[in-house]
Enzyme design. Structure first.
Site, mmCIF file in Angstrom:
data_model
loop_
_atom_site.group_PDB
_atom_site.id
_atom_site.type_symbol
_atom_site.label_atom_id
_atom_site.label_comp_id
_atom_site.label_asym_id
_atom_site.label_seq_id
_atom_site.Cartn_x
_atom_site.Cartn_y
_atom_site.Cartn_z
ATOM 1 N N LYS A 1 -0.510 -3.096 11.926
ATOM 2 C CA LYS A 1 0.087 -2.067 11.064
ATOM 3 C C LYS A 1 -0.246 -0.688 11.642
ATOM 4 C CE LYS A 1 0.465 -4.931 6.921
ATOM 5 N NZ LYS A 1 0.359 -6.221 7.602
ATOM 6 N N HIS B 1 -3.568 -2.620 4.888
ATOM 7 C CA HIS B 1 -2.680 -1.486 4.645
ATOM 8 C C HIS B 1 -3.453 -0.173 4.493
ATOM 9 C CE1 HIS B 1 1.313 -3.359 4.263
ATOM 10 N NE2 HIS B 1 0.653 -4.415 3.842
ATOM 11 N N SER C 1 -0.060 -4.325 -1.147
ATOM 12 C CA SER C 1 1.047 -4.072 -0.239
ATOM 13 C C SER C 1 2.360 -3.756 -0.934
ATOM 14 C CB SER C 1 1.239 -5.268 0.699
ATOM 15 O OG SER C 1 1.499 -6.450 -0.044
#
Length: 394
Positions: free
Chosen positions: A241, A210, A182
């Site tokens: 996300k 991610h 990240s």
């Protein structure tokens, strides 16, 4: 609170303030998007995990509303009591199909999923082998289990091999890694990791938070990107996300492992089930991803354009091929001050300092979205150049 504790806490906060490192929450007065309002100021947002730009997608919002109308606001219960609705099982089936796994178990966040993963599976005679730059949720999850703990140097396969050899006397062994790290934005070497796991008879877990939604040929994340489908035993990921940006997460993997977590995973057994609106919105996101997902190509185009422009301007960037572009500043107060100056120039970013990143590795992590335009990116690059030259960084 006694006086001694009060004074200690006041001293810590005062020192953070003096060092220019006190984390302050900026209050948004708009929905999450590539353009947001902070107070009365309209700015371009370059630090959200909103990779596909779906946080304010009207189809996703409507699906969440429809789910709430049908299934209610919340369940007031955990899953095994009276907290499982048909929409939860549908979402688990759809995620399993999307990630090409046997089954999936839902959590209120991926932090909870990672907190749940290790303790039911690993005991005192087992070992967990973790990349040194893994997310805090993996680190915290490992702390909850009694297994022997080994760390290998970041993406260093010789270091991982050494850990595997060192732990050969253990029972179960699990290699744990982020799919995309990240803070650096680099991709784990999953092909090599899976090859070593097969050689040394170890399990593999990947946190793909991610990556899910925008990496890989069809957006199925780093497992697809690296061509290791069927070789990763457990995938954890988030819906907070790229997949809508709200909340919720999961563990997805082989049937026996998911069955184990339904019986033993404490965050699953002792936390309220995922809200119906999150399920409905995430199901719509999966519809969009499986219908062709035009968003991910734009995300990566934007990331490459921003990276190229920043490199040409002379900034020091961490190499990578994801939507995360870390701009290295190294000096912690300067990183915070640069982010503040960029906000004045209409660019919303955050300076990251210890303990979020190692000491001496302060940076501004820029994250690109499918909804950024080339004009937005040029405005951001120009603002970075202006602020950096003012501060003597360039």
């Amino acid at each position: 609170m006694n006086q001694q504790v009060r004074e200690q806490l006041q001293a810590f906060l005062a020192e953070q303030e003096r060092a220019g490192l006190l984390k302050r929450e900026r209050i948004l007065s708009s929905p999450q998007s590539s353009r947001i309002e902070v107070g009365s100021q309209k700015v371009l947002n370059f630090c959200a995990n909103n990779y596909l730009g779906l946080s304010d997608n009207q189809q996703v919002i409507q699906a969440a509303k429809d789910a709430m109308d049908t299934w209610g606001y919340g369940l007031s219960s955990v899953r095994f009591i009276c907290g499982t609705q048909e929409i939860h099982k549908e979402l688990e089936r759809r995620i399993s199909s999307f990630l090409q796994t046997d089954d999936t178990i839902l959590f209120s966040s991926c932090f909870d999923a990672n907190g749940a993963l290790f303790e039911p599976l690993l005991g005192e005679s087992d070992a967990v082998i973790s990349d040194e730059l893994n997310h805090a949720s993996i680190i915290d999850g490992i702390r909850l289990c009694k297994a022997q703990r080994l760390r290998y140097k970041h993406s260093d396969m010789e270091s991982l091999k050494h850990c595997l050899e060192e732990s050969q006397g253990c029972g179960r062994r699990l290699i744990a890694t982020d799919g995309v790290f990240s803070m650096d934005g680099d991709v784990a070497k999953l092909k090599e990791i899976c090859a070593l796991a097969e050689q040394y008879d170890a399990l593999v877990m990947v946190d793909d938070s991610h990556a899910t939604g925008y990496l890989g040929p069809t957006g199925r994340g780093t497992v697809e990107l690296c061509g290791v489908q069927g070789k990763v035993d457990l995938i954890t990921t988030t819906f907070g996300k790229a997949c809508g940006g709200a909340s919720g997460g999961c563990i997805s993997g082989s049937q026996l492992l998911i069955d184990l977590y339904r019986q033993r995973a404490r965050p699953y057994l002792f936390s309220n089930t995922l809200a119906p609106a999150i399920c409905g919105g995430t199901l719509k996101v999966l519809d969009l991803l499986e219908a062709g997902n035009p968003y991910k190509e734009q995300t990566m185009y934007n990331a490459r354009l921003f990276r190229k422009s920043m490199e040409e301007a002379g900034f020091d960037l961490v190499p990578g091929e994801t939507a995360i572009v870390p701009v290295m500043i190294y000096d912690e107060p300067k990183a915070v001050a640069l982010a503040d100056r960029l906000l004045q120039l209409g660019i919303y970013v955050i300076g990251f300092c210890f303990p979020v990143v190692p000491k001496g590795k302060a940076r501004i992590r820029v994250q690109l979205s499918a909804t950024h335009t080339p004009q937005d990116i040029q405005i951001a690059v120009d603002a970075f150049k202006t602020a950096a030259m003012e501060m003597g960084i360039l």
